[in-house]
Design a protein around this motif. Structure first.
Motif, mmCIF file in Angstrom:
data_model
loop_
_atom_site.group_PDB
_atom_site.id
_atom_site.type_symbol
_atom_site.label_atom_id
_atom_site.label_comp_id
_atom_site.label_asym_id
_atom_site.label_seq_id
_atom_site.Cartn_x
_atom_site.Cartn_y
_atom_site.Cartn_z
ATOM 1 N N LYS A 97 -3.618 -2.291 -8.311
ATOM 2 C CA LYS A 97 -3.146 -1.216 -7.689
ATOM 3 C C LYS A 97 -1.593 -1.299 -6.988
ATOM 4 C CE LYS A 97 -4.366 2.769 -4.916
ATOM 5 N NZ LYS A 97 -3.021 3.156 -4.625
ATOM 6 N N ILE A 98 -1.778 -2.363 -6.154
ATOM 7 C CA ILE A 98 -0.697 -2.545 -5.262
ATOM 8 C C ILE A 98 0.487 -3.081 -6.309
ATOM 9 C CG2 ILE A 98 0.117 -4.157 -3.555
ATOM 10 C CD1 ILE A 98 -2.715 -4.034 -2.324
ATOM 11 N N ASN A 137 5.958 -1.658 -8.382
ATOM 12 C CA ASN A 137 6.861 -2.148 -9.400
ATOM 13 C C ASN A 137 6.921 -3.566 -9.974
ATOM 14 O OD1 ASN A 137 7.274 0.479 -10.132
ATOM 15 N ND2 ASN A 137 8.815 0.688 -8.578
ATOM 16 N N GLY A 138 5.805 -4.284 -9.570
ATOM 17 C CA GLY A 138 5.744 -5.677 -10.101
ATOM 18 C C GLY A 138 6.450 -6.674 -9.261
ATOM 19 N N SER A 139 6.907 -6.162 -7.929
ATOM 20 C CA SER A 139 7.560 -7.175 -6.888
ATOM 21 C C SER A 139 6.434 -8.079 -6.419
ATOM 22 C CB SER A 139 8.174 -6.358 -5.880
ATOM 23 O OG SER A 139 8.483 -7.073 -4.871
ATOM 24 N N LYS A 140 6.455 -9.174 -6.982
ATOM 25 C CA LYS A 140 5.421 -10.250 -6.556
ATOM 26 C C LYS A 140 5.564 -10.518 -5.009
ATOM 27 C CE LYS A 140 5.045 -12.035 -11.169
ATOM 28 N NZ LYS A 140 5.712 -11.212 -11.785
ATOM 29 N N GLN A 141 6.472 -10.638 -4.404
ATOM 30 C CA GLN A 141 6.802 -11.182 -2.919
ATOM 31 C C GLN A 141 6.252 -9.963 -2.139
ATOM 32 O OE1 GLN A 141 7.688 -14.208 -1.559
ATOM 33 N NE2 GLN A 141 6.724 -13.167 -0.031
ATOM 34 N N GLU A 146 1.813 -7.728 1.177
ATOM 35 C CA GLU A 146 0.611 -6.616 1.574
ATOM 36 C C GLU A 146 -0.611 -6.849 1.574
ATOM 37 O OE1 GLU A 146 -0.324 -2.161 0.482
ATOM 38 O OE2 GLU A 146 1.931 -2.757 -0.123
ATOM 39 N N LEU A 147 -0.949 -7.702 0.491
ATOM 40 C CA LEU A 147 -2.160 -8.408 0.348
ATOM 41 C C LEU A 147 -2.453 -9.714 1.363
ATOM 42 C CD1 LEU A 147 -2.549 -8.560 -3.500
ATOM 43 C CD2 LEU A 147 -3.917 -7.051 -1.962
ATOM 44 N N HIS A 148 -1.537 -10.128 2.192
ATOM 45 C CA HIS A 148 -1.472 -11.250 2.867
ATOM 46 C C HIS A 148 -2.088 -12.613 2.311
ATOM 47 C CE1 HIS A 148 -0.833 -8.262 6.150
ATOM 48 N NE2 HIS A 148 -1.834 -7.675 5.721
#
Length: 90
Positions: free
Chosen positions: A28-29, A34-38, A43-45
C-alpha cells in the motif's frame, strides 16, 4: 467485492495472517509513494534491505508483473476495497 480483493491481494492477506508480516501495508505504501523505495523504507521505519526483501516476497506472491500499469490500479482498488470490507466487519 470480496472475490476481487482475494483475486488481487489474497496471497498477501494470507501471508500476513500466517506469518504476522506487513506485506499488504508495505505494498500500500509502495503504491502510494509511486515506488520511491527510500520514502517507503522511511515511512515503515525499516532499512532499505528489509524493504527489498518484502518487495521480493510480494513479487513471489503476486507475480512478476504486479507493478505493470493495469495491475497497479487493480491493486490500489483491491486495497481500498479490503479496507472498506474490514471496516464493515469490525
Amino acid at each position: 467485492m470480496e472475490s476481487f480483493v482475494l483475486r488481487y491481494i489474497g496471497p498477501l492477506i494470507e501471508e500476513d495472517r500466517k506469518k504476522n508480516s506487513d506485506l499488504l501495508k508495505t505494498l500500500k505504501i509502495y503504491l502510494d509513494r509511486n515506488g520511491s523505495k527510500q520514502s517507503v523504507a522511511d515511512e515503515l521505519h525499516i532499512v532499505r534491505q528489509s524493504l527489498y526483501y518484502r518487495l521480493e516476497k510480494i513479487k513471489e506472491l503476486l507475480g512478476e508483473d504486479y507493478m505493470c500499469t493495469k495491475n497497479k490500479l487493480a491493486l490500489q482498488l483491491a486495497i481500498q476495497a479490503y479496507e472498506l470490507l474490514s471496516m464493515e466487519v469490525g
